[in-house]
Write an enzyme that holds these catalytic residues in place. Structure first.
Site, short mmCIF file in Angstrom:
data_model
loop_
_atom_site.label_atom_id
_atom_site.label_comp_id
_atom_site.label_asym_id
_atom_site.label_seq_id
_atom_site.Cartn_x
_atom_site.Cartn_y
_atom_site.Cartn_z
N GLU A 295 0.83 -1.21 0.00
CA GLU A 295 0.00 0.00 0.00
C GLU A 295 0.87 1.27 0.00
OE1 GLU A 295 -2.69 -0.69 3.32
OE2 GLU A 295 -4.01 -1.87 2.03
N ASP A 374 -8.19 -9.01 4.32
CA ASP A 374 -7.93 -7.84 5.15
C ASP A 374 -8.96 -7.70 6.27
OD1 ASP A 374 -6.94 -5.49 6.08
OD2 ASP A 374 -7.32 -4.31 4.29
N GLU A 402 -12.36 -1.90 12.20
CA GLU A 402 -12.40 -1.25 10.89
C GLU A 402 -13.57 -1.76 10.04
OE1 GLU A 402 -8.79 -1.59 8.63
OE2 GLU A 402 -9.64 -0.56 6.88
C1 GCV Z 1 -2.31 0.69 8.27
C2 GCV Z 1 -5.98 -2.01 5.69
C3 GCV Z 1 -6.36 -0.69 6.29
C4 GCV Z 1 -5.18 0.28 6.27
C5 GCV Z 1 -4.01 -0.39 7.00
C6 GCV Z 1 -3.69 -1.69 6.28
C7 GCV Z 1 -2.57 -2.47 6.95
O1 GCV Z 1 -5.78 -1.87 4.32
O2 GCV Z 1 -7.46 -0.15 5.61
O3 GCV Z 1 -5.59 1.46 6.92
O4 GCV Z 1 -2.90 0.45 7.03
O5 GCV Z 1 -4.82 -2.51 6.30
O6 GCV Z 1 -2.88 -3.43 7.64
O7 GCV Z 1 -1.42 -2.13 6.76
#
Ligand code: GCV
Length: 688
Positions: A295, A374, A402
């Site tokens: 990411e 995720d 989340e």
């Molecule tokens: C910290 C998901 C979340 C991101 C997070 C990522 C991760 O994609 O939406 O906010 O980033 O996981 O675990 O690194």
């Protein structure tokens, strides 16, 4: 969860609520005579003494000398043996497990002995948890040790408020308890209170910044080390060690080097010097956490290196200090073309990491999200966990909600985590098979914290149960989630004399026990996942991610829905599992209903094992889910003044939002599936 303020006090800002450690929860220990023995200058032992003083002064007991016949004797750096005062071999091995302790009950007196003050503190909180039962049972001699040596909470806290993600990424409980106004807080007393709560569950490590390491946060490793040392100093009295998330590009961004190539000598020297500085400043520092090539975070791929090269670079730097590197396996292509049906995000972690098994240094822990996608409400267990026998693996969970209601919905996650920990990748063999909890024993467990500077710590007061449960499962992953919840209720809602009203206990179980399944029932169905609003991830948006680069698709058309991940006709993801699961998941006839759409694309008329069609299942579960939220609200309202008014008000507000949101989920999902399929609800309920 009593409100400990009184009307005569002038309160500028309400103190954080005591969560699972109100003074009432200390009643059983606090009524007794407590003695503490061990090195007087040990910082954690000082805490043990203070805890004993706090409890006894609140409840009329006393702190006495060890030879003054105490009811509770807490002994550090000693052993307990009824037959001898010396160490025997058995005792050495018991107490050398690190965080273990020994508890002996003899004629109603309790002795806790441990090799370290931190272990003794955990033993003290064990007795607190047991309450009167600690003293009332038959004589006993028990050893207690955590299943996982590494039990970590990861904070996704930013020092600066990030323009998109806010101060705490995926945080639903206000700002950070560590940082304010772009720096470490002056007053860190709340951090110590947090460490106390964690110690009471057995958690002993915290990573204090976001794994997405932005420019400001990167400097925690260098310029801000004295500030990090202050945080470490606030956590230390409760035996909690500090870790930092670091950026793989730090040698360039902080050190001015032309490269971050893990095989470059200059880069290696930079990391060694950085680690030396950290440990010189914070001698009990724990280690680094790294999100690389994920990411947008930098990583070894930029130099044609792999993740073993990257992780070992940092491992080499921290090894002289006994440090550990948590290297995350959450690596996938987030710039996928949605038209590309050959790439499957679920496959990515295994494809990147399984071939590297055996190449990671001994002090690298590969941290694997529990599912291949995720942190969804329902996913299969990540096949990476069964594919790396030559590596230390940690299981990563997400306490912050989340994708599970963002602490606006009541969603007790322990049953879900427990299912993951108990999953047996090779099925049930003669000895009942190896479970995930066994596979991750060497690397332990980590989870994303749900805590912020909110008065209730977690936004939704009932979300405290998730933090508590994570700590308890990290200590003993075989614990029953309902029993953990019962413990949490017993501590949190203890009245001044330690008792909990039976109706309060009953209602909390009614609201929380099955709340994860309730949440699942009104959100994305049958393991398909996502269907949330892109970006913030709250509320329904069935096609929100369907044409995005994130690799999270459901492929609904007029005939059916789901992702074909079979070897026969799909992405081949089922082949990443060992037998029997590779075959169980491959065959639509044996694939469990709750994961059907994760593994298969099926017509809406496909009949589930439950006997109903996919589309009818969607309608039924979504109507039922909303009904269950209404029942939870009615149960909570029946409490009628039995919980403190501020808790009651906050929970009512959250439950109202949960109902509003659940209705929205129900109506959008049902309408979407009705419009796609044209198939009416068999029971004629309202669909739009
Ligand atoms: C910290 C998901 C979340 C991101 C997070 C990522 C991760 O994609 O939406 O906010 O980033 O996981 O675990 O690194």
């Amino acid at each position: 969860m009593p409100d400990e303020t009184t009307s005569s006090e002038i309160v500028v800002e309400p103190a954080p609520c005591p969560a699972w450690l109100p003074d009432g929860a200390l009643a059983a220990v606090g009524r007794r005579r407590v003695a503490v023995a061990g090195p007087p200058d040990d910082e954690v032992l000082v805490t043990v003494r203070r805890e004993a003083e706090r409890a006894t002064s609140a409840h009329g007991g006393a702190v006495v000398d060890p030879d003054d016949s105490p009811d509770i004797l807490l002994e550090a750096s000693s052993v307990l043996d009824s037959s001898s005062n010396g160490r025997n071999e058995d005792q050495v091995s018991t107490l050398d497990v690190g965080s273990g302790f020994r508890l002996v009950r003899d004629g109603g007196r309790v002795t806790v002995a441990a090799a370290t003050a931190t272990a003794l503190l955990h033993g003290w909180f064990h007795v607190v948890r047991l309450g009167e039962a600690a003293f009332a049972g038959p004589d006993a001699d028990e050893r207690h040790a955590p299943a996982f040596a590494l039990r970590v909470l990861d904070h996704w806290d930013n020092v600066d408020v990030h323009p998109v993600m806010g101060q705490v990424e995926r945080g639903y409980s206000g700002g950070s308890i560590f940082y304010d106004a772009g720096r470490v807080r002056e007053d860190l007393s709340r951090v110590t209170t947090y460490a106390r709560l964690l110690a009471a569950t057995g958690i002993d490590r915290v990573c204090i910044n976001n794994v997405n390491v932005h420019a400001r946060e990167a400097r925690l490793l260098t310029d801000d080390l004295p500030e990090v040392a202050r945080v470490a100093g606030a956590l230390r009295p409760y035996g909690v060690r500090t870790h930092l998330a670091v950026s793989f590009a730090a040698p360039m961004t902080l050190g001015g080097l032309p490269t971050s190539d893990p095989l470059d000598d200059g880069v290696r020297a930079w990391w060694r010097a950085a680690a030396d500085r950290v440990w010189a400043t914070i001698p009990d520092f724990g280690g680094f956490v790294v999100k690389a090539d994920s990411e947008g975070q930098p990583g070894p791929f930029a130099y044609g290196r792999d993740h073993a090269d990257g992780a070992n670079l940092l491992a080499e730097a921290v090894a002289p200090h006994g440090g550990v590197v948590h290297w995350r396996a959450f690596v996938y292509d987030h710039t996928q073309d949605w038209r590309d049906r050959s790439t499957d995000r679920a496959r990515a972690a295994y494809d990147h990491f399984a071939p590297l098994d055996g190449r990671f240094a001994e002090n690298v822990v590969v941290q694997v999200k529990h599912g291949p996608m995720d942190f969804q409400t329902r996913e299969p267990v990540s096949p990476v966990l069964a594919a790396m026998p030559g590596s230390r693996l940690a299981l990563e969970l997400q306490v912050t909600q989340e994708y599970t209601g963002q602490q606006r919905h009541a969603c007790y996650l322990a049953p879900w985590w427990s299912e993951n920990l108990g999953f047996r990748p090779w099925g049930h063999g003669d000895d009942d098979g190896v479970a995930v909890r066994d596979l991750v024993a060497p690397g332990g467990i980590a989870a994303v914290s749900n805590v912020g500077d909110d008065r209730f710590w977690t936004g939704h007061p009932l979300a405290q149960a998730n933090l508590y449960a994570f700590g308890r499962l990290a200590w003993d992953p075989t614990l029953d989630p309902a029993a953990i919840l019962d413990e949490w209720i017993g501590l949190t809602f203890a009245g001044p004399e330690g008792a909990v009203e039976p109706r309060v206990r009953e209602v909390l179980h009614a609201v929380l026990d099955d709340s994860w399944r309730t949440y699942e029932s009104y959100t994305a169905p049958l393991g398909v996942g996502f269907m949330v609003r892109p970006g913030h991830h709250y509320g329904p948006d069935v096609d929100g991610y369907e044409y995005t680069p994130w690799g999270t698709y459901h492929f609904a058309d007029r005939d059916g829905i789901g992702v074909d991940r079979t070897r026969a006709t799909g992405t081949g993801f089922t082949g990443q599992y060992p037998a029997p699961w590779r075959d169980v998941y491959e065959d639509v006839a044996t694939c469990p209903d709750e994961l059907l759409l994760f593994f298969h694309h099926v017509p809406y008329t496909h009949v589930l094992h439950s006997g109903v069609t996919v589309v009818q299942h969607v309608y039924d579960t979504h109507f039922a889910g909303v009904d269950r939220v209404r029942e939870a609200i009615a149960a909570w309202e029946s409490l009628d003044g039995r919980v403190p008014s501020d808790v009651d008000a906050r929970v009512r507000e959250r439950l109202a939002e949960q109902l509003r949101s659940a209705v929205e989920w129900r109506d959008q999902l049902n309408t979407y599936f009705f419009r796609k399929s044209g198939i009416p609800d068999a029971h004629g309920r309202t669909i739009f």
